[in-house]
Enzyme design. Structure first.
Site, short mmCIF file in Angstrom:
data_model
loop_
_atom_site.label_atom_id
_atom_site.label_comp_id
_atom_site.label_asym_id
_atom_site.label_seq_id
_atom_site.Cartn_x
_atom_site.Cartn_y
_atom_site.Cartn_z
N ASN A 20 10.07 -0.97 7.68
CA ASN A 20 9.10 0.32 7.83
C ASN A 20 9.38 1.25 9.22
O ASN A 20 9.16 2.42 9.19
CB ASN A 20 7.80 0.06 7.65
CG ASN A 20 7.73 -0.17 6.13
OD1 ASN A 20 8.09 0.49 5.30
ND2 ASN A 20 7.03 -1.40 5.89
N SER B 45 3.13 -4.96 5.29
CA SER B 45 4.29 -4.19 5.75
C SER B 45 4.21 -3.64 6.89
O SER B 45 5.29 -3.11 7.59
CB SER B 45 4.14 -2.88 4.41
OG SER B 45 3.09 -2.47 4.73
N GLU C 130 12.09 -9.67 4.56
CA GLU C 130 12.18 -9.48 6.01
C GLU C 130 11.02 -10.51 6.67
O GLU C 130 9.99 -10.53 6.27
CB GLU C 130 11.64 -8.14 6.35
CG GLU C 130 11.71 -7.71 7.65
CD GLU C 130 11.21 -6.19 8.11
OE1 GLU C 130 10.15 -5.80 7.21
OE2 GLU C 130 11.81 -5.73 8.96
N HIS D 52 7.91 -10.78 4.42
CA HIS D 52 7.83 -9.11 3.73
C HIS D 52 8.90 -8.98 2.69
O HIS D 52 10.04 -8.79 3.00
CB HIS D 52 8.08 -8.43 5.00
CG HIS D 52 7.76 -6.70 4.59
ND1 HIS D 52 8.26 -5.71 5.19
CD2 HIS D 52 7.11 -6.04 3.43
CE1 HIS D 52 7.83 -4.61 4.68
NE2 HIS D 52 7.23 -4.82 3.45
N1 CAA Z 1 10.72 -7.27 -12.60
C1 CAA Z 1 12.11 -7.39 -13.16
N2 CAA Z 1 12.97 -6.79 -13.12
C2 CAA Z 1 12.80 -5.42 -13.03
C3 CAA Z 1 11.63 -4.93 -12.53
C4 CAA Z 1 10.74 -5.79 -12.30
N3 CAA Z 1 9.44 -5.66 -11.93
N4 CAA Z 1 11.83 -3.50 -12.25
C5 CAA Z 1 13.08 -3.39 -12.75
N5 CAA Z 1 13.89 -4.39 -12.78
C6 CAA Z 1 15.12 -4.70 -13.25
C7 CAA Z 1 15.52 -3.70 -14.60
O1 CAA Z 1 15.38 -4.64 -15.66
C8 CAA Z 1 16.98 -3.47 -14.33
O2 CAA Z 1 17.94 -4.57 -14.59
P1 CAA Z 1 19.23 -4.57 -14.96
O3 CAA Z 1 20.15 -3.90 -13.62
O4 CAA Z 1 19.84 -6.18 -15.25
O5 CAA Z 1 19.67 -3.78 -16.09
C9 CAA Z 1 17.12 -3.05 -13.14
O6 CAA Z 1 15.87 -3.80 -12.38
C10 CAA Z 1 16.90 -1.78 -12.95
O7 CAA Z 1 15.88 -1.35 -13.65
P2 CAA Z 1 15.70 0.15 -14.36
O8 CAA Z 1 17.00 0.09 -15.04
O9 CAA Z 1 14.45 -0.07 -15.05
O10 CAA Z 1 15.72 1.34 -13.24
P3 CAA Z 1 16.58 1.85 -12.14
O11 CAA Z 1 17.84 1.56 -12.41
O12 CAA Z 1 15.90 3.07 -12.01
O13 CAA Z 1 15.96 0.74 -10.97
C11 CAA Z 1 14.75 0.16 -9.04
C12 CAA Z 1 14.68 0.87 -10.50
C13 CAA Z 1 15.20 -1.16 -8.98
C14 CAA Z 1 13.21 0.33 -8.56
C15 CAA Z 1 15.60 1.29 -8.20
O14 CAA Z 1 15.22 2.42 -8.63
C16 CAA Z 1 15.41 0.92 -6.78
O15 CAA Z 1 15.98 0.01 -6.31
N6 CAA Z 1 14.68 1.72 -5.87
C17 CAA Z 1 14.24 1.69 -4.48
C18 CAA Z 1 13.41 0.40 -4.40
C19 CAA Z 1 12.96 0.24 -3.01
O16 CAA Z 1 13.63 0.73 -2.16
N7 CAA Z 1 12.05 -0.68 -2.70
C20 CAA Z 1 11.63 -1.05 -1.44
C21 CAA Z 1 10.27 -0.26 -1.34
S1 CAA Z 1 9.77 -0.41 0.21
C22 CAA Z 1 8.72 -2.05 0.03
O17 CAA Z 1 8.69 -2.17 -0.94
C23 CAA Z 1 8.18 -2.37 1.30
C24 CAA Z 1 7.33 -1.73 2.10
O18 CAA Z 1 6.72 -2.37 3.01
C25 CAA Z 1 6.60 -0.30 1.74
#
Ligand code: CAA
Length: 295
Positions: free
Chosen positions: A189, A118, A151, A139
């Site tokens: 990031n 990251s 990314e 990424h």
């Molecule tokens: N595998 C498969 N599907 C998944 C899953 C997984 N691990 N996690 C969630 N899902 C699916 C669910 O089944 C659901 O599908 P539908 O839309 O078809 O119903 C969908 O994703 C939404 O999940 P939930 O209903 O359980 O929960 P939610 O609506 O609260 O969404 C989330 C959860 C997708 C995590 C959402 O909150 C989100 O987008 N959060 C922000 C995530 C983000 O910013 N990620 C980047 C982080 S930074 C990074 O990763 C890089 C770094 O370098 C730090």
């Protein structure tokens, strides 16, 4: 390209193995810890089940995806016939340099070596290998099966051909690739972490509470999670490590990690993975409860 080796069976590694396997690639998931490998296979099966129950995948496609994954505890053997290695081990510079030195010797001569880091310099990782032109950043975002972005980070020596191949491959995974250059924090990031740090500073200075800060950003900016919840989701230790890379890399005090973040990591409050950060997490419950420290 069909044979993919993924190093590291943690959250990112299992997500990356999941999307490659689901797209028909043959995946070797590598981790020195057998328990971690078994846990990763269970997580992948659970996440595929989730897709089946939503109707976005059939049971047959789920079984095919699972059959595409094999595991190995031996890095050298696991990468020995790979066409692409995606390293997703712990975010530790020394460890990653060791892994890349090893895989550069053990993988086929023309194998592309990608890292899911990251924030660690791709150019530095590439310098530990025999062929820096074959090294690139790939990424993925958490949760990998859901997030559309890859990314792609060009190191100083990454060849144009390698970048083109990884762009194409990301599209085959159903992702949207975005190519950037290798400077601290890349783009994701460099922009995300100062926002998270500023949210923590706002809490530290008493400008607002945890719920208020996250609600402002969720409802005011349409972010799916507020910055404090997102920090817990990413891991506060990971956020701190990335901020330190930005602070050191740019030598600018604006990237200095908030003292509250440093204290929380020192106290072992790492967010979701430790059960507590800005919120407390109870297995099986989706309710967001603010940690007693901030009530
Ligand atoms: N595998 C498969 N599907 C998944 C899953 C997984 N691990 N996690 C969630 N899902 C699916 C669910 O089944 C659901 O599908 P539908 O839309 O078809 O119903 C969908 O994703 C939404 O999940 P939930 O209903 O359980 O929960 P939610 O609506 O609260 O969404 C989330 C959860 C997708 C995590 C959402 O909150 C989100 O987008 N959060 C922000 C995530 C983000 O910013 N990620 C980047 C982080 S930074 C990074 O990763 C890089 C770094 O370098 C730090």
């Amino acid at each position: 390209m069909n044979k993919i080796a993924v190093i590291g069976a943690g959250t990112m590694g299992n997500g990356i193995a999941h999307v490659f396997a689901q797209s028909g690639f043959s995946v070797t998931l590598i981790d020195v810890n057998e328990n971690q490998l078994q846990k990763a296979l269970q997580t992948i099966a659970k996440n595929l089940d989730r897709q089946v129950s939503k109707g976005t995948l059939t049971e047959d496609q789920k079984q095919k995806a699972l059959a595409n994954i094999s595991t190995s505890q031996d890095v050298a053997q696991g990468v020995s016939n790979a066409e692409l290695v995606v390293e997703a081990a712990t975010e530790n510079r020394t460890l990653k340099l060791e892994i890349f030195k090893k895989i550069s010797e053990a993988a086929p001569a023309d194998c592309i070596l990608a890292t899911n880091t990251s924030s660690i310099s791709i150019t530095q990782i590439a310098a530990a290998t025999k062929k820096p032109e074959l090294v690139i950043g790939m990424h993925f975002m958490n949760p990998v099966p859901v997030m559309k972005l890859v990314e792609i980070i060009n190191g100083y020596a990454t060849s144009k051909e390698v970048t083109e191949k990884i762009v194409e491959l990301s599209k085959q995974l159903g992702k949207i690739p975005c190519v950037v250059n290798d400077y601290p924090g890349f783009i994701a990031n460099r922009i995300l972490m100062p926002m998270i740090n500023e949210a923590i500073c706002s809490l530290f200075e008493g400008v607002a509470g945890v719920n208020e800060i996250d609600t402002v950003m969720k409802l005011g900016m349409a972010h799916p999670m507020g910055p404090l919840q997102l920090a817990d989701f990413i891991g506060l230790d990971v956020c701190l490590a990335i901020l330190r890379v930005l602070h050191e890399g740019f030598g600018n005090p604006k990237y200095a990690p908030c003292p509250l973040l440093v204290n929380m990591v020192t106290a072992g409050k790492l967010g979701v993975k430790s059960g507590e950060g800005f919120y407390v997490y109870t297995p099986g419950s989706k309710e967001l409860v603010v940690s007693k420290s901030f009530q």
